[in-house]
Design an enzyme around this catalytic site. Structure first.
Site, short mmCIF file in Angstrom:
data_model
loop_
_atom_site.label_atom_id
_atom_site.label_comp_id
_atom_site.label_asym_id
_atom_site.label_seq_id
_atom_site.Cartn_x
_atom_site.Cartn_y
_atom_site.Cartn_z
N SER A 172 0.86 -1.19 0.00
CA SER A 172 0.00 0.00 0.00
C SER A 172 0.89 1.23 0.00
O SER A 172 2.08 1.16 0.34
CB SER A 172 -0.89 0.00 1.25
OG SER A 172 -1.49 1.26 1.46
N TYR A 185 -1.85 -1.16 10.58
CA TYR A 185 -1.89 -1.38 9.13
C TYR A 185 -0.67 -0.75 8.46
O TYR A 185 0.03 -1.39 7.67
CB TYR A 185 -3.17 -0.80 8.56
CG TYR A 185 -3.32 -0.99 7.06
CD1 TYR A 185 -3.73 -2.22 6.55
CD2 TYR A 185 -3.05 0.05 6.17
CE1 TYR A 185 -3.87 -2.40 5.18
CE2 TYR A 185 -3.19 -0.12 4.81
CZ TYR A 185 -3.60 -1.35 4.32
OH TYR A 185 -3.72 -1.52 2.95
N LYS A 189 2.40 -2.67 6.52
CA LYS A 189 2.67 -2.41 5.11
C LYS A 189 4.10 -1.89 4.90
O LYS A 189 4.71 -2.17 3.86
CB LYS A 189 1.64 -1.43 4.53
CG LYS A 189 0.23 -2.02 4.44
CD LYS A 189 0.20 -3.30 3.60
CE LYS A 189 -1.19 -3.87 3.46
NZ LYS A 189 -1.21 -5.11 2.63
#
Length: 300
Positions: A172, A185, A189
């Site tokens: 991402s 998150y 990532k």
């Protein structure tokens, strides 16, 4: 003297690399064939994973599809068969090591050696750090990065033996820049991007030039993972747009795939701008989505 020669060689390499990049910018890269390749796609029951499976099906690849959602992954497999591809669906929780090991054994026994791995499965829990449960943090890392390790380690040995394969990491833009209220998150990532870069370097050091790597880094994608995302500067991406870029990147052996592509310039600027300027840009962007803040759902 050796140092001088090495520096001259470095200068020549830099000049050649920039000229090569300039030529490739105007001349499309040659796309490789993936017909007959055994392609494992995790998180194939919906979103990016599902549409990626459809694109590989059109390329006449043999599909191995994993997802925690039985109905979703079987639906994807059925559509791939309609497109003329061989497709097998397996229910696998990519955040569970035992599930992964069982899935690997099944695939090797019933299908064969996987030659392309698309580590796509992911999860996200939008919340401020203090509202994020410990088990949600653990699950985020289990799925978003540790699963990449276990799956890649399982399927890489035959690729190494044949010096042929492709490892795809779906990360991402949050693996390069941070956004509040999704700390686990973003952290996972960043780890995924690091995994891709380190694996790329290691394969090169081992002389395994026939095993390629790609890393997908999109902005917010309309997959339903984050509710009601919006921003003033960028539009929320549609899944088909992201998958087109991903497939093109895989077929041309592109290392880093940013969607939209001009994100690269933004990330370069971030390294040079002062903190106050970056804070002003973030304020203008006004990135918003639903998140749990102070144990209450708010739009942040």
């Amino acid at each position: 003297m050796n140092l001088v020669l090495d520096l001259l060689l470095l200068l020549a390499t830099l000049v050649y690399s920039y000229l090569e990049s300039l030529v490739k910018f105007f001349i499309p890269r040659r796309r490789k064939s993936v017909a007959g390749e055994i392609v494992l796609i995790t998180g194939a029951g919906h979103g990016i994973g599902r549409l990626t499976a459809y694109e590989f099906a059109k390329q006449k690849s043999k599909l191995v599809l994993w997802d925690i959602n039985k109905h979703g992954v079987e639906e994807t497999a059925a559509q791939c068969r309609k497109l003329g591809a061989t497709a097998r669906a397996f229910v696998v929780d990519c955040g569970n090591r035992e599930d992964i090991d069982n899935g690997v054994s099944q695939v090797k026994k019933e299908v064969g050696d996987v030659t392309i791995v698309v580590n796509n499965a992911g999860t996200i829990y939008p919340a401020d750090l203090l509202s994020t449960k410990d088990e949600e943090i653990i699950k985020t890392f289990d799925v978003n990065i540790l699963g990449h390790f276990w799956i890649t380690k399982a399927f890489l040995p035959p690729m190494m033996k044949q010096n042929h394969g492709h490892i795809v990491t779906v990360a991402s833009v949050c693996g390069h820049a941070v956004i509040p209220y999704i700390i686990p998150y973003c952290s996972s990532k960043f780890a995924a991007v690091g995994f891709h870069r380190a694996l790329t370097a290691e394969l090169e050091a081992l002389g395994k030039t026939g095993i390629h790597t790609s890393c997908l880094c999109p902005f917010f994608v309309n997959t339903g993972f984050t509710k009601n995302p919006s921003t003033r500067l960028w539009s929320v991406l549609e899944t088909d747009e992201v998958v087109r870029s991903l497939i093109n990147g895989i077929l041309t052996n592109k290392k880093m795939i940013f969607v939209p592509s001009y994100l690269t310039l933004t990330l370069i600027l971030e390294k040079f701008l002062p903190e106050r300027a970056l804070a002003a840009i973030n304020k203008i962007q006004d990135i918003q989505f639903e998140a749990v803040v102070g144990h209450k759902i708010k739009r942040k």
